[in-house]
Write a protein that holds these residues in place. Structure first.
Motif, PDB file in Angstrom:
ATOM      1  N   LEU A  15       0.838  -1.298   0.044  1.00 12.38           N
ATOM      2  CA  LEU A  15      -0.109   0.098  -0.062  1.00 12.38           C
ATOM      3  C   LEU A  15       1.012   1.203  -0.114  1.00 12.38           C
ATOM      4  O   LEU A  15       1.438   1.666   1.023  1.00 12.38           O
ATOM      5  N   ASP A  16       0.997   1.846  -1.219  1.00  6.15           N
ATOM      6  CA  ASP A  16       2.063   2.853  -1.398  1.00  6.15           C
ATOM      7  C   ASP A  16       1.351   3.883  -2.215  1.00  6.15           C
ATOM      8  O   ASP A  16       0.104   4.060  -2.677  1.00  6.15           O
ATOM      9  N   ALA A  20      -2.601   3.832  -3.417  1.00  7.28           N
ATOM     10  CA  ALA A  20      -3.186   4.356  -2.413  1.00  7.28           C
ATOM     11  C   ALA A  20      -4.597   4.572  -2.882  1.00  7.28           C
ATOM     12  O   ALA A  20      -5.596   4.533  -2.212  1.00  7.28           O
ATOM     13  N   SER A  21      -4.905   5.052  -4.089  1.00 11.04           N
ATOM     14  CA  SER A  21      -6.068   5.375  -4.727  1.00 11.04           C
ATOM     15  C   SER A  21      -6.946   4.423  -4.758  1.00 11.04           C
ATOM     16  O   SER A  21      -8.282   4.570  -4.776  1.00 11.04           O
ATOM     17  N   TYR A  22      -6.436   3.189  -4.840  1.00 10.68           N
ATOM     18  CA  TYR A  22      -7.313   1.990  -4.899  1.00 10.68           C
ATOM     19  C   TYR A  22      -8.288   1.841  -3.780  1.00 10.68           C
ATOM     20  O   TYR A  22      -9.377   1.280  -3.610  1.00 10.68           O
ATOM     21  N   SER A  54      -2.004   7.554   4.591  1.00  9.10           N
ATOM     22  CA  SER A  54      -2.948   8.819   4.255  1.00  9.10           C
ATOM     23  C   SER A  54      -4.177   8.101   3.851  1.00  9.10           C
ATOM     24  O   SER A  54      -5.359   8.591   4.223  1.00  9.10           O
ATOM     25  N   ALA A  55      -4.064   7.041   2.838  1.00  8.18           N
ATOM     26  CA  ALA A  55      -5.477   6.340   2.299  1.00  8.18           C
ATOM     27  C   ALA A  55      -6.143   5.881   3.276  1.00  8.18           C
ATOM     28  O   ALA A  55      -7.400   5.903   3.388  1.00  8.18           O
ATOM     29  N   VAL A 111     -15.089  -6.606  -1.876  1.00  6.67           N
ATOM     30  CA  VAL A 111     -14.022  -6.042  -2.846  1.00  6.67           C
ATOM     31  C   VAL A 111     -12.639  -6.465  -2.192  1.00  6.67           C
ATOM     32  O   VAL A 111     -12.366  -6.433  -0.903  1.00  6.67           O
ATOM     33  N   THR A 112     -11.947  -6.979  -3.128  1.00  5.06           N
ATOM     34  CA  THR A 112     -10.601  -7.513  -2.844  1.00  5.06           C
ATOM     35  C   THR A 112      -9.571  -6.709  -3.778  1.00  5.06           C
ATOM     36  O   THR A 112      -9.885  -6.814  -4.937  1.00  5.06           O
ATOM     37  N   ILE A 113      -8.854  -5.990  -3.096  1.00  2.65           N
ATOM     38  CA  ILE A 113      -7.876  -5.454  -3.748  1.00  2.65           C
ATOM     39  C   ILE A 113      -6.255  -5.883  -3.811  1.00  2.65           C
ATOM     40  O   ILE A 113      -5.972  -6.057  -2.532  1.00  2.65           O
TER      41      ILE A 113
END
Length: 132
Positions: A15-16, A20-22, A54-55, A111-113
């Motif tokens: 997660l970077d 992060a937008s996802y 932050s996200a 939802v899986t990311i």
């Protein structure tokens, strides 16, 4: 898709800045379904930088502002240390319930990311085009 009133967002990978937008997109899409609760599963997150942090903080704020119960699962040692360093260790442990909210029931995911260079959504994800 919400099951038993609970949306579930499962993150896996790094997660970077690139991913992060996802998180924002998945949480926004989940909240559009009007769940009573949102479970953020971080079990598969192997790394989190300041953009990812932050996200996560924005996701928490959005969920609670919507009056939805916020449950976090699987905060790993790296993220736990990062949260501790900024004085936010208690923000992503257990359940955060807004005032006057009814408790949510847990249910299977929506939802899986998979975060990282080969990001992809699972077949049951309502966001397949966002991760292609």
């Amino acid at each position: 898709m919400v099951h038993s009133g609970v949306a579930r967002v499962t993150l896996a990978g790094e997660l970077d800045l690139d991913t992060a937008s996802y998180v924002r997109e998945a949480v926004t899409a989940s909240l559009e379904e009007r769940p009573t609760g949102l479970c953020l599963d971080l079990t598969g997150v192997s790394f989190c930088d300041c953009a990812g942090l932050s996200a996560l903080l924005r996701a928490r704020s959005s969920v609670l502002r919507a009056g939805v119960e916020f449950v976090v699962e699987g905060v790993g040692p790296q993220l736990e240390r990062l949260l501790s360093l900024i004085g936010a260790a208690g923000l992503f442990t257990g359940t955060n319930t807004p005032a006057n909210a009814e408790p949510a029931r847990r249910a299977p995911g929506t939802v899986t990311i998979l975060l990282g260079t080969e990001a992809a959504a699972t077949a049951d994800s309502p966001l397949p085009d966002l991760l292609a």
